[in-house]
Design a protein around this motif. Sequence first.
Motif, PDB file in Angstrom:
ATOM      1  N   LYS A 112      19.801  36.206  25.932  1.00  0.00           N
ATOM      2  CA  LYS A 112      19.928  36.492  24.578  1.00  0.00           C
ATOM      3  C   LYS A 112      19.533  38.204  23.939  1.00  0.00           C
ATOM      4  N   THR A 113      20.472  39.139  23.708  1.00  0.00           N
ATOM      5  CA  THR A 113      19.843  39.666  22.969  1.00  0.00           C
ATOM      6  C   THR A 113      20.102  39.684  20.949  1.00  0.00           C
ATOM      7  N   PRO A 114      19.136  39.946  20.350  1.00  0.00           N
ATOM      8  CA  PRO A 114      19.527  40.066  19.072  1.00  0.00           C
ATOM      9  C   PRO A 114      21.032  40.541  18.435  1.00  0.00           C
ATOM     10  N   LEU A 115      21.859  40.955  17.124  1.00  0.00           N
ATOM     11  CA  LEU A 115      22.739  41.737  16.929  1.00  0.00           C
ATOM     12  C   LEU A 115      21.901  42.745  16.366  1.00  0.00           C
ATOM     13  N   ILE A 116      22.243  43.619  16.692  1.00  0.00           N
ATOM     14  CA  ILE A 116      20.844  45.206  16.187  1.00  0.00           C
ATOM     15  C   ILE A 116      22.244  45.745  14.336  1.00  0.00           C
ATOM     16  N   CYS A 117      21.478  45.460  13.700  1.00  0.00           N
ATOM     17  CA  CYS A 117      22.980  45.975  12.457  1.00  0.00           C
ATOM     18  C   CYS A 117      21.792  46.013  10.920  1.00  0.00           C
ATOM     19  N   ASN A 118      22.252  47.529  10.117  1.00  0.00           N
ATOM     20  CA  ASN A 118      21.870  47.474   9.442  1.00  0.00           C
ATOM     21  C   ASN A 118      21.818  46.841   8.440  1.00  0.00           C
ATOM     22  N   PRO A 119      21.063  46.757   7.305  1.00  0.00           N
ATOM     23  CA  PRO A 119      20.923  45.721   6.316  1.00  0.00           C
ATOM     24  C   PRO A 119      22.903  45.499   5.584  1.00  0.00           C
ATOM     25  N   PHE A 120      23.531  46.762   5.163  1.00  0.00           N
ATOM     26  CA  PHE A 120      24.904  46.869   5.048  1.00  0.00           C
ATOM     27  C   PHE A 120      25.572  45.624   5.690  1.00  0.00           C
ATOM     28  N   GLU A 121      25.610  45.490   7.379  1.00  0.00           N
ATOM     29  CA  GLU A 121      26.379  45.283   7.709  1.00  0.00           C
ATOM     30  C   GLU A 121      25.475  43.366   8.221  1.00  0.00           C
ATOM     31  N   ALA A 122      24.271  43.087   7.591  1.00  0.00           N
ATOM     32  CA  ALA A 122      23.482  42.155   7.540  1.00  0.00           C
ATOM     33  C   ALA A 122      24.190  41.324   6.891  1.00  0.00           C
ATOM     34  N   VAL A 179      16.846  42.508  32.898  1.00  0.00           N
ATOM     35  CA  VAL A 179      16.297  42.106  33.409  1.00  0.00           C
ATOM     36  C   VAL A 179      14.658  41.410  33.840  1.00  0.00           C
ATOM     37  N   HIS A 180      14.236  41.335  32.760  1.00  0.00           N
ATOM     38  CA  HIS A 180      13.458  40.840  32.024  1.00  0.00           C
ATOM     39  C   HIS A 180      13.845  38.886  31.372  1.00  0.00           C
ATOM     40  N   GLY A 181      14.654  38.834  32.168  1.00  0.00           N
ATOM     41  CA  GLY A 181      14.778  37.081  31.972  1.00  0.00           C
ATOM     42  C   GLY A 181      15.696  36.716  30.766  1.00  0.00           C
ATOM     43  N   ASN A 182      15.778  37.665  29.921  1.00  0.00           N
ATOM     44  CA  ASN A 182      15.893  37.739  28.088  1.00  0.00           C
ATOM     45  C   ASN A 182      17.599  37.597  27.871  1.00  0.00           C
ATOM     46  N   GLN A 209      13.990  34.411  20.825  1.00  0.00           N
ATOM     47  CA  GLN A 209      15.550  34.217  20.494  1.00  0.00           C
ATOM     48  C   GLN A 209      16.436  34.462  19.046  1.00  0.00           C
ATOM     49  N   LEU A 210      15.953  35.751  18.633  1.00  0.00           N
ATOM     50  CA  LEU A 210      16.955  35.418  16.907  1.00  0.00           C
ATOM     51  C   LEU A 210      17.574  35.804  17.395  1.00  0.00           C
TER      52      LEU A 210
END
Length: 161
Positions: A144-154, A139-142, A112-113
């Motif tokens: 919360k999906t982490p926000l997936i981004c590139n280093p500029f966005e982070a 589908v697998h009960g998770n 849950q990052l």
Amino acid sequence: MQPPTFYLETSVWGSVAPRQPRDRKRVVLRLLRLLDGIRGVCVISRAVVAEVEDAQPENADPIREQMQIMKLDVLPITGEVEILARAYIEAGVLPERRETDASHVAVATCFQLDYLVSWNHRHMTRPMKRLQFESVNRVHGNFKTPLICNPFEACDELRDR
């Protein structure tokens, strides 16, 4: 309030190796400075450690040096992570040969990052890929999906904190 967690997968760490594009190296070093434990927490997994260990010494040594400077949380590859990573491949989100990439997303999801940071646009950071990961996660009960981004966005996310 806890600072957000940022999982940096191996492509991000690879930017500090020699002969990498200067702009990528610069943004990754800025990101690492921003992940000071107050604005954000830097997280990796055993999968990242294994990939760095497999790299040529001239590339791996500068990466290890940066990792030692950071206060890293190193997460294990659990059975739950392995099952979810396999589900991404079976659902066609990632091809069979991208098993380690599937593990990176599964670790960030299962623990849950908040963010998963990657330079891998083709297999991770594209908007449609993000939706596909989210669908398998649900589908697998998770839920919360982490926000997936590139280093500029982070960096943008951290700078605004």
